[in-house]
Design a protein around this motif. Structure first.
Motif, short mmCIF file in Angstrom:
data_model
loop_
_atom_site.label_atom_id
_atom_site.label_comp_id
_atom_site.label_asym_id
_atom_site.label_seq_id
_atom_site.Cartn_x
_atom_site.Cartn_y
_atom_site.Cartn_z
N ILE A 201 -5.78 14.25 -55.96
CA ILE A 201 -6.13 12.88 -55.60
C ILE A 201 -4.92 12.14 -55.02
CG2 ILE A 201 -6.74 10.61 -56.55
CD1 ILE A 201 -8.50 12.13 -58.60
N GLU A 218 -8.17 3.31 -53.32
CA GLU A 218 -7.96 4.28 -54.39
C GLU A 218 -9.18 4.51 -55.27
OE1 GLU A 218 -5.13 4.97 -58.31
OE2 GLU A 218 -4.44 3.62 -56.72
N PHE A 220 -12.33 4.11 -54.69
CA PHE A 220 -13.38 4.82 -53.96
C PHE A 220 -13.02 6.29 -53.79
CE2 PHE A 220 -14.89 6.42 -49.84
CZ PHE A 220 -16.26 6.36 -50.05
N MET A 221 -11.76 6.56 -53.41
CA MET A 221 -11.34 7.94 -53.19
C MET A 221 -11.36 8.74 -54.48
SD MET A 221 -8.33 7.63 -50.30
CE MET A 221 -8.01 9.39 -50.34
N ARG A 222 -10.93 8.11 -55.57
CA ARG A 222 -10.97 8.80 -56.86
C ARG A 222 -12.40 9.18 -57.24
NH1 ARG A 222 -6.95 9.15 -60.39
NH2 ARG A 222 -4.95 8.27 -59.78
N LYS A 223 -13.31 8.23 -57.09
CA LYS A 223 -14.71 8.48 -57.42
C LYS A 223 -15.27 9.61 -56.56
CE LYS A 223 -19.19 6.12 -57.82
NZ LYS A 223 -19.96 7.05 -56.94
N LEU A 224 -14.96 9.58 -55.28
CA LEU A 224 -15.48 10.57 -54.34
C LEU A 224 -14.95 11.97 -54.68
CD1 LEU A 224 -17.23 10.70 -51.74
CD2 LEU A 224 -15.09 10.60 -50.45
N ILE A 225 -13.65 12.07 -54.97
CA ILE A 225 -13.05 13.38 -55.27
C ILE A 225 -13.50 13.89 -56.62
CG2 ILE A 225 -10.86 14.55 -55.74
CD1 ILE A 225 -9.58 12.72 -53.59
N GLU A 227 -16.20 13.43 -58.16
CA GLU A 227 -17.60 13.88 -58.12
C GLU A 227 -17.71 15.33 -57.66
OE1 GLU A 227 -19.51 11.08 -55.60
OE2 GLU A 227 -19.88 9.62 -57.21
N GLN A 228 -16.64 15.84 -57.03
CA GLN A 228 -16.66 17.21 -56.54
C GLN A 228 -16.17 18.22 -57.57
OE1 GLN A 228 -14.87 17.58 -52.56
NE2 GLN A 228 -15.00 15.37 -52.36
#
Length: 229
Positions: A201, A218, A220-225, A227-228
């Motif tokens: 991240i 940050e 948004f990017m944390r949530k998106l990553i 989730e993977q």
């Protein structure tokens, strides 16, 4: 507009030779994970390394017990004067070694093929077979930069569980699975654990800043990553 490229394993060290210019940090580390094509100025390829600060700040913040925030932290690093034990010969090894050295830690690499790197960071390289017996002091830092424990061999670990009692913090660059056997056993042994996902991240946040010249979204990017994983 700048164009950009991500560089992954096993090309990070070789990518330096493809760049017209290399950021001083990336040059000292000897590895590049981000290349900016400087357009419309001159079209040159500029190499950067965002892995170093990503993994080191993840470890530092875990030791301080606080979340990552944008900006610089001017406090003395909690890694200062610690023994930083590094396992592995690929991936984030160079970034971890140089990052730990920059924070005042004593770096010990358990891979005798890494003598040149150990010398470069004023550390030492020891045989991997001695890792389980290495315990000159308590509250050391362990960082796994090997692929041991990565899927599909997630039942493996680079160090015996009994040896983990000497470590205050255990970081694993492996992020598939997110909670590796090493991290599970380290937590059971009372250590602070830091997942490779956190490094993933943070290096992405660093790349976003290079790509856009602005701060990353940050949350948004944390949530998106996450989730993977």
């Amino acid at each position: 507009m700048h164009r950009k490229k991500d560089v992954g394993i096993p090309h990070k060290e070789a990518a330096i030779n493809c760049c017209d210019e290399v950021h001083p940090l990336a040059k000292s580390i000897g590895a590049v994970n981000t290349i900016i094509i400087r357009r419309p100025i001159d079209g040159k390829l500029i190499g950067y390394n965002t892995d170093c600060e990503a993994c080191i700040t993840a470890i530092e913040d875990a030791m301080r017990g606080r979340k990552y925030v944008n900006g610089k932290d001017l406090e003395t690093s909690p890694l200062a004067e610690k023994i930083f034990v590094l396992v592995g010969a690929v991936g984030a090894r160079r970034a971890l070694a140089y990052g730990a050295k920059s924070r005042g830690a004593r770096v010990v690499i358990f891979n005798q093929r890494a003598k040149a790197l150990a010398h470069a960071v004023s550390g030492e390289a020891l045989p991997y077979e001695d890792l389980d017996r290495f315990s000159p002091q308590n509250n050391m830092i362990l960082a796994n930069a090997s692929s041991v424990g990565m899927e599909p061999k997630s039942n493996e670990t680079p160090i015996a569980k009994g040896a983990l009692k000497a470590y205050e913090v255990v970081f694993d660059a492996v992020y598939t699975p997110r909670n590796t056997r090493l991290l599970q056993e380290a937590a059971e042994s009372g250590a602070i654990v830091v997942s490779g996902v956190e490094m993933f991240i943070r290096q992405a946040l660093g790349q976003f800043r290079l790509f856009t010249d602005g701060l990353a979204p940050e949350a948004f990017m944390r949530k998106l990553i996450l989730e993977q994983f």
